[in-house]
Design a protein around this motif. Structure first.
Motif, PDB file in Angstrom:
ATOM      1  N   CYS A   1       0.838  -1.208   0.000  1.00 36.81           N
ATOM      2  CA  CYS A   1       0.000   0.000   0.000  1.00 36.81           C
ATOM      3  C   CYS A   1       0.870   1.254   0.000  1.00 36.81           C
ATOM      4  N   ASN A   2       1.953   1.206   0.753  1.00 38.90           N
ATOM      5  CA  ASN A   2       2.825   2.376   0.856  1.00 38.90           C
ATOM      6  C   ASN A   2       3.504   2.737  -0.459  1.00 38.90           C
ATOM      7  N   LEU A   3       3.602   1.777  -1.358  1.00 39.23           N
ATOM      8  CA  LEU A   3       4.171   2.095  -2.667  1.00 39.23           C
ATOM      9  C   LEU A   3       3.323   3.150  -3.377  1.00 39.23           C
ATOM     10  N   SER A   4       2.012   3.088  -3.163  1.00 32.77           N
ATOM     11  CA  SER A   4       1.128   4.098  -3.752  1.00 32.77           C
ATOM     12  C   SER A   4       1.402   5.470  -3.162  1.00 32.77           C
ATOM     13  N   LEU A   5       1.687   5.515  -1.865  1.00 34.28           N
ATOM     14  CA  LEU A   5       2.020   6.787  -1.227  1.00 34.28           C
ATOM     15  C   LEU A   5       3.327   7.343  -1.777  1.00 34.28           C
ATOM     16  N   LYS A   6       4.314   6.466  -1.918  1.00 35.22           N
ATOM     17  CA  LYS A   6       5.608   6.906  -2.438  1.00 35.22           C
ATOM     18  C   LYS A   6       5.470   7.446  -3.864  1.00 35.22           C
ATOM     19  N   TYR A   7       4.662   6.779  -4.653  1.00 39.38           N
ATOM     20  CA  TYR A   7       4.463   7.228  -6.036  1.00 39.38           C
ATOM     21  C   TYR A   7       3.720   8.563  -6.061  1.00 39.38           C
ATOM     22  N   ALA A   8       2.751   8.718  -5.171  1.00 36.12           N
ATOM     23  CA  ALA A   8       2.021   9.985  -5.086  1.00 36.12           C
ATOM     24  C   ALA A   8       2.956  11.123  -4.710  1.00 36.12           C
TER      25      ALA A   8
ATOM     26  N   ARG B   1      -2.065  12.332 -11.321  1.00 38.20           N
ATOM     27  CA  ARG B   1      -1.497  11.012 -11.057  1.00 38.20           C
ATOM     28  C   ARG B   1      -1.313  10.804  -9.554  1.00 38.20           C
ATOM     29  N   ALA B   2      -0.847  11.851  -8.871  1.00 39.43           N
ATOM     30  CA  ALA B   2      -0.628  11.756  -7.433  1.00 39.43           C
ATOM     31  C   ALA B   2      -1.935  11.476  -6.709  1.00 39.43           C
ATOM     32  N   CYS B   3      -2.979  12.208  -7.091  1.00 34.34           N
ATOM     33  CA  CYS B   3      -4.289  12.012  -6.453  1.00 34.34           C
ATOM     34  C   CYS B   3      -4.844  10.625  -6.737  1.00 34.34           C
ATOM     35  N   SER B   4      -4.592  10.121  -7.934  1.00 35.16           N
ATOM     36  CA  SER B   4      -5.030   8.770  -8.280  1.00 35.16           C
ATOM     37  C   SER B   4      -4.318   7.734  -7.406  1.00 35.16           C
ATOM     38  N   SER B   5      -3.042   7.959  -7.164  1.00 33.07           N
ATOM     39  CA  SER B   5      -2.274   7.048  -6.304  1.00 33.07           C
ATOM     40  C   SER B   5      -2.781   7.088  -4.870  1.00 33.07           C
ATOM     41  N   LEU B   6      -3.168   8.276  -4.408  1.00 31.08           N
ATOM     42  CA  LEU B   6      -3.731   8.385  -3.067  1.00 31.08           C
ATOM     43  C   LEU B   6      -5.059   7.640  -2.973  1.00 31.08           C
ATOM     44  N   HIS B   7      -5.831   7.690  -4.046  1.00 29.90           N
ATOM     45  CA  HIS B   7      -7.096   6.946  -4.088  1.00 29.90           C
ATOM     46  C   HIS B   7      -6.821   5.450  -3.994  1.00 29.90           C
ATOM     47  N   ASP B   8      -5.796   4.976  -4.703  1.00 28.91           N
ATOM     48  CA  ASP B   8      -5.416   3.561  -4.645  1.00 28.91           C
ATOM     49  C   ASP B   8      -5.006   3.172  -3.227  1.00 28.91           C
ATOM     50  N   TRP B   9      -4.241   4.071  -2.585  1.00 29.64           N
ATOM     51  CA  TRP B   9      -3.799   3.790  -1.216  1.00 29.64           C
ATOM     52  C   TRP B   9      -4.991   3.624  -0.291  1.00 29.64           C
ATOM     53  N   LYS B  10      -5.939   4.543  -0.365  1.00 29.74           N
ATOM     54  CA  LYS B  10      -7.109   4.472   0.509  1.00 29.74           C
ATOM     55  C   LYS B  10      -7.907   3.194   0.261  1.00 29.74           C
TER      56      LYS B  10
ATOM     57  N   ASP C   1      -3.728   8.335   7.185  1.00 28.38           N
ATOM     58  CA  ASP C   1      -5.036   8.344   6.532  1.00 28.38           C
ATOM     59  C   ASP C   1      -5.702   9.720   6.653  1.00 28.38           C
ATOM     60  N   ALA C   2      -5.560  10.366   7.809  1.00 25.76           N
ATOM     61  CA  ALA C   2      -6.154  11.691   8.013  1.00 25.76           C
ATOM     62  C   ALA C   2      -5.542  12.722   7.067  1.00 25.76           C
ATOM     63  N   ILE C   3      -4.231  12.631   6.841  1.00 26.03           N
ATOM     64  CA  ILE C   3      -3.563  13.567   5.930  1.00 26.03           C
ATOM     65  C   ILE C   3      -4.005  13.323   4.490  1.00 26.03           C
ATOM     66  N   VAL C   4      -4.116  12.060   4.102  1.00 25.94           N
ATOM     67  CA  VAL C   4      -4.549  11.725   2.742  1.00 25.94           C
ATOM     68  C   VAL C   4      -5.936  12.314   2.466  1.00 25.94           C
ATOM     69  N   LYS C   5      -6.809  12.269   3.455  1.00 26.99           N
ATOM     70  CA  LYS C   5      -8.168  12.788   3.281  1.00 26.99           C
ATOM     71  C   LYS C   5      -8.180  14.300   3.002  1.00 26.99           C
ATOM     72  N   GLU C   6      -7.127  14.998   3.417  1.00 27.12           N
ATOM     73  CA  GLU C   6      -7.064  16.442   3.184  1.00 27.12           C
ATOM     74  C   GLU C   6      -6.923  16.781   1.702  1.00 27.12           C
ATOM     75  N   PHE C   7      -6.533  15.804   0.905  1.00 26.61           N
ATOM     76  CA  PHE C   7      -6.364  16.053  -0.534  1.00 26.61           C
ATOM     77  C   PHE C   7      -7.680  15.929  -1.293  1.00 26.61           C
TER      78      PHE C   7
END
Length: 340
Positions: free
Chosen positions: A126-133, A147-156, A268-274
């Motif tokens: 899962c963290n690979l998606s964060l790194k890519y974002a 692309r970054a936002c898409s990766s964050l969606h994958d992570w969630k 997860d809380a930080i990701v939601k801010e996007f």
């Protein structure tokens, strides 16, 4: 997991030196020397449980706390190895039930270690998606931002999914629970010491494994409450620890958090801010607030990755200790010297 060829300690768990060839005296009366060995073992057990009872709830159920719990459990397992050596109780004098119990418990611990390792692998994926974002957030174009936002969606999506192996580990915990029943020992003071010490190890093992299972599954159904008699000197320390941890897990999950693990919840809380920013245009990508959020995410991801890595090493350390002890016991039982 594989065991390194040089993993055996200098002092083998079930060594065949002169110490282990001494025959235990008949009778069940515990000498002062045996009592001192047992008291020292139980004092260290109580101390380890106390170390996990932090004053601040912010320290509880962090990856650092879980790593400490696993390392202390490994230390207790090593203590059993030392105690067996100090007892000078040859394997040929072991009751068959003792051997069966040890092999069954250790097999279940190995199984649950493998389950936890599978969860670390899932989270690291899962963290690979964060790194890519984070990599794409380094660009200043709307395409890279998308692309970054898409990766964050994958992570969630993936991080909120459940590991089926974690969901099924209740069977392993039930097996461990089944081993907690008292075992009668006749005419062997050393056997009584060994079984009383083993009881402490089993309680610590069941507790730690149930907390891990509850934390990774996000469900209180995996929590286990153990009632330990006051006759054990470590019982008060264990009761305080169990009440503190179980209550905190229930409190966090009742508040709607998807995970009781601090690092996962923070990330997860930080990701939601996007979420509100997905449709931003190129002119607003480099706003101060957005750059600040990206930096917060970067720090959270690093802390999460480092914590998972240390915890995985802690579980691997316990796995190796258990595997070595099983190998030594099997070798000791099969050795011709035990039948001479």
């Amino acid at each position: 997991m594989s065991r390194p060829l040089d993993a055996h300690p200098a002092r083998s768990f079930f060594s065949f030196g002169n110490t282990f060839r001494v025959i235990a005296p008949k009778g069940s009366r515990m000498s002062l020397q045996l009592l001192a060995l047992l008291q020292a073992f139980e004092a260290r057990l109580a101390e380890r449980m106390s170390k996990l009872t932090f004053k601040s709830k912010d320290e509880i159920l962090s990856l650092s706390w879980m790593t400490s719990a696993m390392e202390l459990l490994r230390d207790t397992c090593n203590d059993i190895r030392t105690l067996i050596s100090d007892l000078e109780l040859p394997v040929s004098n072991w009751d068959d039930k003792w051997i069966d119990i040890y092999m069954d418990i250790s097999r279940n611990v190995l199984d649950i270690c493998n389950v936890f390792i599978s969860e670390f692998s899932r989270l690291n994926t899962c963290n690979l998606s964060l790194k890519y974002a984070l990599h794409n957030f380094g660009g200043a174009t709307s395409k890279l931002f998308a692309r970054a936002c898409s990766s964050l969606h994958d992570w969630k999506h993936h991080v909120h999914s459940k590991n089926p192996r974690i969901e099924k580990c209740s069977t392993i915990l039930d097996n461990l629970m089944g081993s907690l029943g008292p075992l009668k020992v006749k005419n062997s003071a050393k056997g009584k010491v060994l079984m009383q010490a083993m009881y402490g190890v089993k309680v610590q093992t069941v507790f730690v494994c149930s907390v891990f299972a509850a934390a990774f599954s996000g469900s209180t159904k995996k929590l286990i409450h153990l009632n330990v008699a006051d006759m054990y000197s470590w019982a008060p320390a264990f009761s305080r620890l169990q009440s503190l941890i179980n209550e905190e897990i229930r409190a966090r999950l009742s508040n709607g958090k998807f995970s009781v693990l601090i690092e996962l919840e923070v990330t997860d809380a930080i990701v939601k801010e996007f979420n509100p920013s997905i449709q931003v245009d190129a002119e607003t990508i480099n706003t101060e607030s957005l750059l600040k959020t990206v930096e917060e995410l970067r720090k959270a991801e690093e802390k999460l990755s480092q914590g998972l890595d240390l915890l995985a090493k802690g579980v691997d350390g316990l796995f190796k200790v258990i595997l070595i002890s099983r190998d030594d016991l099997i070798y000791a039982v099969l050795s011709p010297s035990n039948f001479s």
